[in-house]
Design an enzyme around this catalytic site. Structure first.
Site, PDB file in Angstrom:
ATOM      1  N   ASN A  45      52.732 -60.488  59.682  1.00 28.60           N
ATOM      2  CA  ASN A  45      53.567 -59.292  59.430  1.00 28.60           C
ATOM      3  C   ASN A  45      52.618 -58.114  59.201  1.00 28.60           C
ATOM      4  O   ASN A  45      51.401 -58.302  59.123  1.00 28.60           O
ATOM      5  CB  ASN A  45      54.513 -59.524  58.249  1.00 28.60           C
ATOM      6  CG  ASN A  45      53.760 -59.878  56.992  1.00 28.60           C
ATOM      7  OD1 ASN A  45      52.930 -59.116  56.514  1.00 28.60           O
ATOM      8  ND2 ASN A  45      54.011 -61.065  56.467  1.00 28.60           N
TER       9      ASN A  45
ATOM     10  N   GLY B 179      56.382 -69.597  57.917  1.00 25.47           N
ATOM     11  CA  GLY B 179      56.205 -70.012  59.312  1.00 25.47           C
ATOM     12  C   GLY B 179      54.758 -70.306  59.674  1.00 25.47           C
ATOM     13  O   GLY B 179      54.001 -70.875  58.879  1.00 25.47           O
TER      14      GLY B 179
ATOM     15  N   ASP C 191      52.338 -68.293  60.006  1.00 27.32           N
ATOM     16  CA  ASP C 191      51.446 -67.501  59.146  1.00 27.32           C
ATOM     17  C   ASP C 191      51.086 -68.292  57.887  1.00 27.32           C
ATOM     18  O   ASP C 191      49.903 -68.407  57.512  1.00 27.32           O
ATOM     19  CB  ASP C 191      52.177 -66.195  58.796  1.00 27.32           C
ATOM     20  CG  ASP C 191      51.284 -65.111  58.220  1.00 27.32           C
ATOM     21  OD1 ASP C 191      50.056 -65.293  58.208  1.00 27.32           O
ATOM     22  OD2 ASP C 191      51.830 -64.075  57.792  1.00 27.32           O
TER      23      ASP C 191
ATOM     24  N   THR D 135      59.588 -65.581  67.515  1.00 28.93           N
ATOM     25  CA  THR D 135      60.778 -66.414  67.785  1.00 28.93           C
ATOM     26  C   THR D 135      61.273 -67.215  66.580  1.00 28.93           C
ATOM     27  O   THR D 135      62.227 -67.983  66.694  1.00 28.93           O
ATOM     28  CB  THR D 135      60.538 -67.394  68.956  1.00 28.93           C
ATOM     29  OG1 THR D 135      59.540 -68.332  68.562  1.00 28.93           O
ATOM     30  CG2 THR D 135      60.116 -66.674  70.215  1.00 28.93           C
ATOM     31  N   GLY D 136      60.611 -67.056  65.443  1.00 28.70           N
ATOM     32  CA  GLY D 136      61.050 -67.756  64.231  1.00 28.70           C
ATOM     33  C   GLY D 136      61.840 -66.792  63.353  1.00 28.70           C
ATOM     34  O   GLY D 136      62.916 -66.325  63.725  1.00 28.70           O
ATOM     35  N   VAL D 137      61.250 -66.462  62.216  1.00 28.64           N
ATOM     36  CA  VAL D 137      61.873 -65.550  61.249  1.00 28.64           C
ATOM     37  C   VAL D 137      62.296 -64.234  61.908  1.00 28.64           C
ATOM     38  O   VAL D 137      63.327 -63.651  61.548  1.00 28.64           O
ATOM     39  CB  VAL D 137      60.861 -65.249  60.110  1.00 28.64           C
ATOM     40  CG1 VAL D 137      61.418 -64.237  59.127  1.00 28.64           C
ATOM     41  CG2 VAL D 137      60.486 -66.517  59.374  1.00 28.64           C
TER      42      VAL D 137
HETATM   43  N1  AR6 Z   1      52.300 -74.234  64.753  1.00 31.55           N
HETATM   44  C1  AR6 Z   1      52.871 -73.728  65.868  1.00 31.55           C
HETATM   45  N2  AR6 Z   1      54.025 -73.047  65.874  1.00 31.55           N
HETATM   46  C2  AR6 Z   1      54.652 -72.883  64.691  1.00 31.55           C
HETATM   47  C3  AR6 Z   1      54.137 -73.380  63.471  1.00 31.55           C
HETATM   48  C4  AR6 Z   1      52.896 -74.079  63.528  1.00 31.55           C
HETATM   49  N3  AR6 Z   1      52.331 -74.583  62.439  1.00 31.55           N
HETATM   50  N4  AR6 Z   1      54.995 -73.049  62.472  1.00 31.55           N
HETATM   51  C5  AR6 Z   1      56.023 -72.380  63.032  1.00 31.55           C
HETATM   52  N5  AR6 Z   1      55.820 -72.284  64.375  1.00 31.55           N
HETATM   53  P1  AR6 Z   1      57.389 -67.579  62.714  1.00 31.55           P
HETATM   54  P2  AR6 Z   1      57.731 -64.783  63.601  1.00 31.55           P
HETATM   55  C6  AR6 Z   1      56.641 -71.599  65.394  1.00 31.55           C
HETATM   56  O1  AR6 Z   1      58.614 -67.501  61.892  1.00 31.55           O
HETATM   57  O2  AR6 Z   1      59.081 -65.079  64.140  1.00 31.55           O
HETATM   58  C7  AR6 Z   1      56.081 -65.018  58.690  1.00 31.55           C
HETATM   59  O3  AR6 Z   1      56.603 -65.086  57.403  1.00 31.55           O
HETATM   60  C8  AR6 Z   1      58.087 -71.347  65.062  1.00 31.55           C
HETATM   61  O4  AR6 Z   1      58.888 -72.485  65.357  1.00 31.55           O
HETATM   62  O5  AR6 Z   1      56.192 -68.232  62.150  1.00 31.55           O
HETATM   63  O6  AR6 Z   1      56.785 -63.974  64.436  1.00 31.55           O
HETATM   64  C9  AR6 Z   1      55.172 -63.796  58.892  1.00 31.55           C
HETATM   65  O7  AR6 Z   1      54.464 -63.464  57.723  1.00 31.55           O
HETATM   66  C10 AR6 Z   1      58.405 -70.181  66.004  1.00 31.55           C
HETATM   67  O8  AR6 Z   1      58.708 -70.668  67.302  1.00 31.55           O
HETATM   68  O9  AR6 Z   1      56.899 -66.088  63.177  1.00 31.55           O
HETATM   69  C11 AR6 Z   1      56.158 -62.728  59.271  1.00 31.55           C
HETATM   70  O10 AR6 Z   1      56.733 -62.140  58.138  1.00 31.55           O
HETATM   71  C12 AR6 Z   1      57.096 -69.423  66.065  1.00 31.55           C
HETATM   72  O11 AR6 Z   1      56.098 -70.303  65.554  1.00 31.55           O
HETATM   73  C13 AR6 Z   1      57.205 -63.467  60.060  1.00 31.55           C
HETATM   74  O12 AR6 Z   1      57.154 -64.815  59.603  1.00 31.55           O
HETATM   75  C14 AR6 Z   1      57.058 -68.133  65.294  1.00 31.55           C
HETATM   76  O13 AR6 Z   1      57.797 -68.279  64.101  1.00 31.55           O
HETATM   77  C15 AR6 Z   1      56.895 -63.471  61.535  1.00 31.55           C
HETATM   78  O14 AR6 Z   1      57.967 -64.045  62.229  1.00 31.55           O
END
Ligand code: AR6
Length: 173
Positions: free
Chosen positions: A28, A36, A38, A122-124
């Protein structure tokens, strides 16, 4: 396109396990950690990562910054900030493409030869998976044409659905 196709691979699993020259973090704007991917990267890299991140003073959406990987198998982390999905009218597609492009540029400048990306936003952040996967593949393919020193790009999917999506889009390249 075949040569480019051979430089992209799909991996399903935890990005922190990968020993590529760099892994990309979906961070972020504060760069001070979160949930996630991060959260997983900060937990695996150790507290020194947060120390280094504090000195970076954040990062804009669509841009990227480099740190060391500390306790990760990957020597470097490229932190990028994806857009929050707001329905598609807020330049989300351009900003998401810019995340992939900026990260590839940093890898090329640092002369890294392999890099692994999670499915940014694609997550949060709620970006629709299919559209995000299309942008990821096309932007990476374009950047690979420009940066011949990058030999391998891993598109990392956490879930089976995203892995299959990547695989089918890659076959269509
Ligand atoms: N390895 C690979 N992919 C992963 C892992 C992992 N260990 N964990 C989750 N994913 P997200 P965003 C996938 O939410 O949407 C954080 O709090 C997950 O299934 O991690 O960019 C940051 O600080 C999804 O497909 O990231 C920001 O505030 C993808 O990684 C916010 O989330 C991204 O999900 C960023 O949100």
């Amino acid at each position: 396109m075949n040569e480019i196709k051979n430089r992209i691979c799909v991996y399903q699993g935890n990005i922190v396990k990968l020993g590529t020259d760099a892994i990309v973090n979906a961070a972020n704007t504060s760069l001070l950690g979160g949930g996630g991917v991060d959260g997983a990267i900060h937990a695996a890299a150790g507290p020194e990562l947060l120390e280094e991140c504090r000195g970076l003073h954040g990062c804009r959406v669509g841009q990227a910054k480099l740190t060391k990987g500390y306790r990760l198998p990957a020597p470097y982390i490229i932190h990028t900030v994806g857009p929050i999905w707001q329905g598609g009218g807020q330049q989300e597609a351009e900003l998401l493409a810019s995340c992939y492009r900026s990260s590839m540029e940093i890898a090329a400048e640092k002369r890294l030869s392999s890099i692994a990306f999670p499915a940014i936003s694609t997550g949060v952040y709620g970006y629709p998976r299919q559209e995000a996967a299309r942008i990821a593949i096309h932007t990476v393919a374009e950047a690979l044409q420009q940066h011949s020193g990058i030999k391998k790009v891993y598109l990392v999917a956490w879930d089976k659905e995203t892995a299959l999506l990547y695989q089918s889009l890659l076959e269509q390249l």
